[in-house]
Design a protein around this motif. Structure first.
Motif, short mmCIF file in Angstrom:
data_model
loop_
_atom_site.label_atom_id
_atom_site.label_comp_id
_atom_site.label_asym_id
_atom_site.label_seq_id
_atom_site.Cartn_x
_atom_site.Cartn_y
_atom_site.Cartn_z
N ALA A 95 -18.04 -24.23 -57.48
CA ALA A 95 -18.47 -24.44 -55.96
C ALA A 95 -17.86 -23.41 -55.23
CB ALA A 95 -18.03 -25.87 -55.58
N THR A 96 -16.47 -23.16 -55.47
CA THR A 96 -15.72 -22.19 -54.77
C THR A 96 -16.48 -20.65 -54.82
OG1 THR A 96 -13.86 -23.25 -55.00
CG2 THR A 96 -13.69 -20.67 -54.51
N GLY A 97 -16.86 -20.27 -56.13
CA GLY A 97 -17.65 -19.14 -56.14
C GLY A 97 -18.91 -19.07 -55.42
N PHE A 98 -19.72 -20.39 -55.44
CA PHE A 98 -20.83 -20.39 -54.85
C PHE A 98 -20.96 -20.45 -53.50
CE2 PHE A 98 -25.18 -23.08 -55.47
CZ PHE A 98 -25.89 -21.89 -55.61
N ASP A 101 -21.99 -17.23 -51.48
CA ASP A 101 -23.40 -17.00 -51.18
C ASP A 101 -24.21 -17.86 -50.59
OD1 ASP A 101 -25.83 -15.47 -52.36
OD2 ASP A 101 -26.45 -17.56 -52.92
N ILE A 102 -23.69 -19.33 -50.43
CA ILE A 102 -24.38 -20.27 -49.51
C ILE A 102 -24.05 -20.00 -48.00
CG2 ILE A 102 -24.01 -22.75 -48.99
CD1 ILE A 102 -23.94 -23.35 -51.98
N ASP A 103 -22.73 -19.47 -47.72
CA ASP A 103 -22.49 -19.04 -46.52
C ASP A 103 -23.40 -17.95 -46.03
OD1 ASP A 103 -20.51 -21.14 -46.40
OD2 ASP A 103 -18.83 -19.60 -46.45
N GLU A 104 -23.76 -17.07 -46.86
CA GLU A 104 -24.49 -15.75 -46.37
C GLU A 104 -25.89 -16.58 -45.93
OE1 GLU A 104 -24.55 -12.43 -48.95
OE2 GLU A 104 -22.37 -12.58 -49.23
N ARG A 105 -26.12 -17.23 -47.16
CA ARG A 105 -27.71 -17.93 -46.71
C ARG A 105 -27.80 -18.62 -45.38
NH1 ARG A 105 -31.53 -18.62 -51.55
NH2 ARG A 105 -30.56 -17.16 -53.11
N ILE A 106 -26.69 -19.48 -45.17
CA ILE A 106 -26.71 -20.08 -43.88
C ILE A 106 -26.55 -19.22 -42.70
CG2 ILE A 106 -25.23 -21.76 -42.51
CD1 ILE A 106 -24.48 -23.08 -45.26
N ALA A 107 -25.92 -18.21 -42.70
CA ALA A 107 -25.69 -17.21 -41.89
C ALA A 107 -27.15 -16.55 -41.40
CB ALA A 107 -24.70 -16.11 -41.88
N GLY A 108 -27.80 -16.27 -42.62
CA GLY A 108 -29.11 -15.49 -42.47
C GLY A 108 -30.29 -16.41 -41.81
N LEU A 109 -30.08 -17.82 -42.28
CA LEU A 109 -31.19 -18.68 -41.82
C LEU A 109 -30.71 -18.99 -40.27
CD1 LEU A 109 -31.27 -21.33 -44.56
CD2 LEU A 109 -33.20 -20.01 -43.83
N GLN A 110 -29.65 -18.89 -39.96
CA GLN A 110 -29.25 -19.04 -38.40
C GLN A 110 -29.61 -17.88 -37.51
OE1 GLN A 110 -24.90 -19.81 -38.93
NE2 GLN A 110 -25.19 -21.90 -38.58
N ARG A 111 -29.48 -16.83 -38.09
CA ARG A 111 -30.17 -15.43 -37.56
C ARG A 111 -31.52 -15.72 -37.32
NH1 ARG A 111 -26.55 -12.73 -40.70
NH2 ARG A 111 -28.01 -12.17 -41.94
N LEU A 112 -32.18 -16.03 -38.19
CA LEU A 112 -33.77 -16.34 -38.24
C LEU A 112 -33.86 -17.06 -37.24
CD1 LEU A 112 -36.43 -15.78 -39.41
CD2 LEU A 112 -36.17 -17.54 -40.94
N ARG A 113 -33.27 -18.36 -37.39
CA ARG A 113 -33.47 -19.49 -36.04
C ARG A 113 -33.52 -18.97 -34.73
NH1 ARG A 113 -29.05 -23.47 -36.22
NH2 ARG A 113 -28.25 -21.55 -35.06
N ASP A 114 -32.21 -18.28 -34.52
CA ASP A 114 -31.70 -17.66 -33.27
C ASP A 114 -32.59 -16.74 -32.79
OD1 ASP A 114 -30.06 -19.70 -33.34
OD2 ASP A 114 -28.37 -18.56 -33.89
N ASP A 115 -33.02 -15.98 -33.65
CA ASP A 115 -33.58 -14.43 -33.10
C ASP A 115 -35.09 -14.29 -33.54
OD1 ASP A 115 -31.12 -14.05 -32.42
OD2 ASP A 115 -30.64 -13.01 -34.27
N LEU A 116 -35.62 -14.95 -34.10
CA LEU A 116 -37.11 -15.04 -34.44
C LEU A 116 -38.09 -14.91 -33.33
CD1 LEU A 116 -39.02 -14.77 -36.89
CD2 LEU A 116 -39.48 -17.10 -37.03
#
Length: 164
Positions: A95-98, A101-116
């Protein structure tokens, strides 16, 4: 198989595993062929799965729903021990290693939501906002694709254009 082994680490038939996880028998066989889960063979040759495979299958299902490929999932599961039921510590290490990557995906989804609904730096220049955020498609110097959703900044483009 000894009685003590059976009671301390019961093995499940593939049908019982399918019933508990909601994963079809054919999908369980597929995941086994892909190296995501392991089985043992009974004396009659039937597949038997450790109860811990329930958690592995659950991890596979949720990871797939989050968009991870089977290769990505296998790479994560390969961090768990073979031949024994993973401990809480083993899962914590995975979980720690994963998490990064999950945090990066969350940040990308937030950017998509906020900036699309605004300029994403893709070069289409179809929105009136693009003239201000990506003048003359200056974002192209960062590479291809929607540069602002990929992490580049419109501020860098505007500074570069302003210095001409």
């Amino acid at each position: 198989m000894s009685r003590s082994r059976e009671s301390s680490d019961p093995l499940l038939a593939i049908g019982a595993l399918a019933d508990r996880t909601g994963v079809s028998i054919s999908a369980i066989r597929f995941y086994e062929a892909k190296g995501l889960v392991d089985s043992e063979r009974s004396t009659s040759g039937h597949r038997r799965f450790r109860k811990s495979v329930i958690r592995r299958l659950s991890f596979v299902l949720i990871s797939q729903r989050l968009g991870y490929s089977l290769d990505d999932i296998r790479a994560q599961l390969d961090r768990l021990p073979n031949g024994r039921t993973p401990t809480e510590r083993d899962w914590n290490r995975l979980a720690t290693g994963f998490a990064a990557d999950i945090d990066e995906r969350i940040a990308g989804l937030q950017r998509l939501r906020d900036d699309l609904d605004g300029c994403i730096g893709c070069g289409c220049l179809s929105m009136q906002k693009c003239a201000m955020w990506n003048p003359d498609d200056g974002a192209r110097r960062f590479g291809t694709g929607p540069r602002y959703l990929l992490g580049d900044s419109s501020a860098d483009v505007r500074v570069d254009v302003g210095s001409r």
